[in-house]
Design a protein around this motif. Structure first.
Motif, PDB file in Angstrom:
ATOM      1  N   ARG A  91      41.667  37.958  37.902  1.00 15.33           N
ATOM      2  CA  ARG A  91      40.517  37.963  36.875  1.00 15.33           C
ATOM      3  C   ARG A  91      40.408  36.405  36.135  1.00 15.33           C
ATOM      4  O   ARG A  91      41.458  35.972  35.703  1.00 15.33           O
ATOM      5  CB  ARG A  91      40.700  38.919  35.714  1.00 15.33           C
ATOM      6  CG  ARG A  91      39.562  39.174  34.834  1.00 15.33           C
ATOM      7  CD  ARG A  91      39.677  40.507  33.855  1.00 15.33           C
ATOM      8  NE  ARG A  91      38.624  40.717  33.044  1.00 15.33           N
ATOM      9  CZ  ARG A  91      38.103  40.337  32.079  1.00 15.33           C
ATOM     10  NH1 ARG A  91      39.017  40.096  30.796  1.00 15.33           N
ATOM     11  NH2 ARG A  91      37.091  40.849  31.379  1.00 15.33           N
ATOM     12  N   LYS A  92      39.121  36.102  36.301  1.00 14.04           N
ATOM     13  CA  LYS A  92      38.923  34.611  35.618  1.00 14.04           C
ATOM     14  C   LYS A  92      37.889  34.895  34.623  1.00 14.04           C
ATOM     15  O   LYS A  92      36.872  35.798  34.878  1.00 14.04           O
ATOM     16  CB  LYS A  92      38.614  33.589  36.659  1.00 14.04           C
ATOM     17  CG  LYS A  92      39.727  33.502  37.671  1.00 14.04           C
ATOM     18  CD  LYS A  92      40.593  32.383  37.353  1.00 14.04           C
ATOM     19  CE  LYS A  92      40.222  31.222  37.061  1.00 14.04           C
ATOM     20  NZ  LYS A  92      41.185  30.134  36.684  1.00 14.04           N
ATOM     21  N   ARG A  93      37.762  33.836  33.511  1.00  8.79           N
ATOM     22  CA  ARG A  93      36.880  33.729  32.574  1.00  8.79           C
ATOM     23  C   ARG A  93      36.406  32.278  32.334  1.00  8.79           C
ATOM     24  O   ARG A  93      37.419  31.478  32.267  1.00  8.79           O
ATOM     25  CB  ARG A  93      37.390  34.527  31.275  1.00  8.79           C
ATOM     26  CG  ARG A  93      36.519  34.397  30.243  1.00  8.79           C
ATOM     27  CD  ARG A  93      37.246  35.027  28.840  1.00  8.79           C
ATOM     28  NE  ARG A  93      36.174  34.689  27.676  1.00  8.79           N
ATOM     29  CZ  ARG A  93      36.270  33.783  26.865  1.00  8.79           C
ATOM     30  NH1 ARG A  93      36.985  33.050  27.041  1.00  8.79           N
ATOM     31  NH2 ARG A  93      35.307  33.982  26.140  1.00  8.79           N
ATOM     32  N   ALA A  94      35.040  32.344  32.255  1.00  7.71           N
ATOM     33  CA  ALA A  94      34.745  30.847  31.814  1.00  7.71           C
ATOM     34  C   ALA A  94      34.850  30.607  30.427  1.00  7.71           C
ATOM     35  O   ALA A  94      33.958  31.482  29.555  1.00  7.71           O
ATOM     36  CB  ALA A  94      33.324  30.868  32.483  1.00  7.71           C
ATOM     37  N   PRO A  95      35.398  29.837  29.832  1.00 10.66           N
ATOM     38  CA  PRO A  95      35.660  29.987  28.330  1.00 10.66           C
ATOM     39  C   PRO A  95      34.274  29.510  27.510  1.00 10.66           C
ATOM     40  O   PRO A  95      34.111  30.040  26.390  1.00 10.66           O
ATOM     41  CB  PRO A  95      36.700  29.056  28.258  1.00 10.66           C
ATOM     42  CG  PRO A  95      37.086  28.262  29.427  1.00 10.66           C
ATOM     43  CD  PRO A  95      36.172  29.062  30.400  1.00 10.66           C
ATOM     44  N   LEU A  96      33.415  28.617  28.248  1.00 14.33           N
ATOM     45  CA  LEU A  96      32.335  28.023  27.561  1.00 14.33           C
ATOM     46  C   LEU A  96      31.190  29.246  27.314  1.00 14.33           C
ATOM     47  O   LEU A  96      30.464  29.313  26.298  1.00 14.33           O
ATOM     48  CB  LEU A  96      31.640  26.852  28.205  1.00 14.33           C
ATOM     49  CG  LEU A  96      32.450  25.653  27.967  1.00 14.33           C
ATOM     50  CD1 LEU A  96      31.578  24.671  28.776  1.00 14.33           C
ATOM     51  CD2 LEU A  96      32.408  25.356  26.605  1.00 14.33           C
ATOM     52  N   CYS A  97      31.117  30.239  28.248  1.00 16.36           N
ATOM     53  CA  CYS A  97      30.046  31.165  28.079  1.00 16.36           C
ATOM     54  C   CYS A  97      30.638  32.589  28.072  1.00 16.36           C
ATOM     55  O   CYS A  97      29.733  33.486  27.882  1.00 16.36           O
ATOM     56  CB  CYS A  97      29.170  30.841  29.169  1.00 16.36           C
ATOM     57  SG  CYS A  97      29.870  31.275  30.812  1.00 16.36           S
ATOM     58  N   GLY A  98      31.734  32.751  28.408  1.00 17.36           N
ATOM     59  CA  GLY A  98      32.354  33.993  28.239  1.00 17.36           C
ATOM     60  C   GLY A  98      32.167  35.132  29.449  1.00 17.36           C
ATOM     61  O   GLY A  98      32.635  36.325  29.588  1.00 17.36           O
ATOM     62  N   SER A  99      31.577  34.473  30.491  1.00 22.99           N
ATOM     63  CA  SER A  99      31.659  35.157  31.945  1.00 22.99           C
ATOM     64  C   SER A  99      32.777  35.609  32.386  1.00 22.99           C
ATOM     65  O   SER A  99      33.761  34.657  32.356  1.00 22.99           O
ATOM     66  CB  SER A  99      30.783  34.285  32.933  1.00 22.99           C
ATOM     67  OG  SER A  99      29.351  34.213  32.460  1.00 22.99           O
ATOM     68  N   THR A 100      32.965  36.624  32.993  1.00 23.29           N
ATOM     69  CA  THR A 100      34.078  37.050  33.850  1.00 23.29           C
ATOM     70  C   THR A 100      34.079  37.472  35.281  1.00 23.29           C
ATOM     71  O   THR A 100      32.715  38.160  35.440  1.00 23.29           O
ATOM     72  CB  THR A 100      34.967  38.155  32.865  1.00 23.29           C
ATOM     73  OG1 THR A 100      34.092  39.246  32.895  1.00 23.29           O
ATOM     74  CG2 THR A 100      35.289  37.822  31.682  1.00 23.29           C
ATOM     75  N   VAL A 101      34.807  37.379  36.208  1.00 24.79           N
ATOM     76  CA  VAL A 101      34.711  37.695  37.411  1.00 24.79           C
ATOM     77  C   VAL A 101      36.201  38.368  37.673  1.00 24.79           C
ATOM     78  O   VAL A 101      37.259  37.662  37.512  1.00 24.79           O
ATOM     79  CB  VAL A 101      34.379  36.776  38.446  1.00 24.79           C
ATOM     80  CG1 VAL A 101      34.492  37.242  40.009  1.00 24.79           C
ATOM     81  CG2 VAL A 101      32.840  36.480  38.356  1.00 24.79           C
ATOM     82  N   GLU A 102      36.336  39.690  38.289  1.00 26.55           N
ATOM     83  CA  GLU A 102      37.559  40.004  38.722  1.00 26.55           C
ATOM     84  C   GLU A 102      37.363  40.206  40.045  1.00 26.55           C
ATOM     85  O   GLU A 102      36.494  40.854  40.448  1.00 26.55           O
ATOM     86  CB  GLU A 102      37.833  41.390  38.173  1.00 26.55           C
ATOM     87  CG  GLU A 102      39.177  41.872  38.613  1.00 26.55           C
ATOM     88  CD  GLU A 102      39.696  42.960  37.719  1.00 26.55           C
ATOM     89  OE1 GLU A 102      40.197  42.967  36.676  1.00 26.55           O
ATOM     90  OE2 GLU A 102      39.507  44.178  38.284  1.00 26.55           O
ATOM     91  N   VAL A 103      38.316  39.645  41.065  1.00 26.87           N
ATOM     92  CA  VAL A 103      38.198  39.848  42.485  1.00 26.87           C
ATOM     93  C   VAL A 103      39.325  40.568  43.139  1.00 26.87           C
ATOM     94  O   VAL A 103      40.414  40.228  42.521  1.00 26.87           O
ATOM     95  CB  VAL A 103      38.067  38.490  43.500  1.00 26.87           C
ATOM     96  CG1 VAL A 103      36.600  37.837  42.982  1.00 26.87           C
ATOM     97  CG2 VAL A 103      39.089  37.646  43.038  1.00 26.87           C
ATOM     98  N   SER A 104      39.137  41.366  43.882  1.00 22.63           N
ATOM     99  CA  SER A 104      40.236  41.910  44.600  1.00 22.63           C
ATOM    100  C   SER A 104      40.303  41.643  46.293  1.00 22.63           C
ATOM    101  O   SER A 104      39.153  41.624  46.625  1.00 22.63           O
ATOM    102  CB  SER A 104      40.368  43.621  44.613  1.00 22.63           C
ATOM    103  OG  SER A 104      40.451  43.807  43.178  1.00 22.63           O
ATOM    104  N   ILE A 105      41.294  41.262  46.831  1.00 16.00           N
ATOM    105  CA  ILE A 105      41.168  40.818  48.101  1.00 16.00           C
ATOM    106  C   ILE A 105      42.226  41.779  48.968  1.00 16.00           C
ATOM    107  O   ILE A 105      43.174  42.026  48.491  1.00 16.00           O
ATOM    108  CB  ILE A 105      41.111  39.090  48.430  1.00 16.00           C
ATOM    109  CG1 ILE A 105      42.562  38.674  48.040  1.00 16.00           C
ATOM    110  CG2 ILE A 105      40.263  38.686  47.827  1.00 16.00           C
ATOM    111  CD1 ILE A 105      42.903  37.397  48.201  1.00 16.00           C
TER     112      ILE A 105
END
Length: 142
Positions: free
Chosen positions: A35-49
């Motif tokens: 899981r990653k978060r962009a600190p400037l805008c708060g967007s998040t993405v969680e990837v599973s592979i």
């Protein structure tokens, strides 16, 4: 930001990509999740592979981002299967370069051209880079 700038930034193609997100069904047994978060805008993405022989064999993503981050994740999710860690790293680096004024990433990621308008909005770059960055980190576990 003017209305004209917003219209340019959130073009119909970007919105169409954001609305048609691939790879949203959870993987039953992922090899890695990040899981990653962009600190400037708060967007998040969680990837599973899932991966085999250093290649992505399965991919799932849960995206909570602006339309630009969603469009980026849609392009990435449609093309990530079969990619190696080096290919994902190259894409991430090419995408970051594109956002700073460089060329569009190589095939099969040429559709990122739709996000060239985001060059003028550095506060959105982190959101656009989330899916490749999270996947690259997940690949470290494979």
């Amino acid at each position: 930001m003017s209305d004209a700038d917003l219209i340019k930034l959130y073009s119909q193609r970007i919105l169409a990509l954001a609305a048609d997100m691939p790879a949203t069904d959870p993987l039953p047994a992922p090899d890695a999740t990040m899981r990653k978060r962009a600190p400037l805008c708060g967007s998040t993405v969680e990837v599973s592979i899932t991966c085999k022989d250093g290649r992505v064999t399965g991919y799932s993503q849960n995206v909570h981002a602006c339309a630009l981050g969603q469009a980026s994740a849609a392009i990435f999710g449609a093309n990530v299967i079969g990619r190696t860690k080096d290919e994902v790293r190259t894409l991430r680096d090419q995408l970051a370069t594109m956002l700073k004024g460089g060329p569009v990433p190589d095939a099969p990621f040429g559709e990122y051209e739709v996000l060239t308008a985001a060059r003028e909005y550095p506060n959105r770059h982190g959101s656009i880079l989330l899916a490749p960055e999270a996947t690259l980190e997940a690949l470290e576990s494979c």
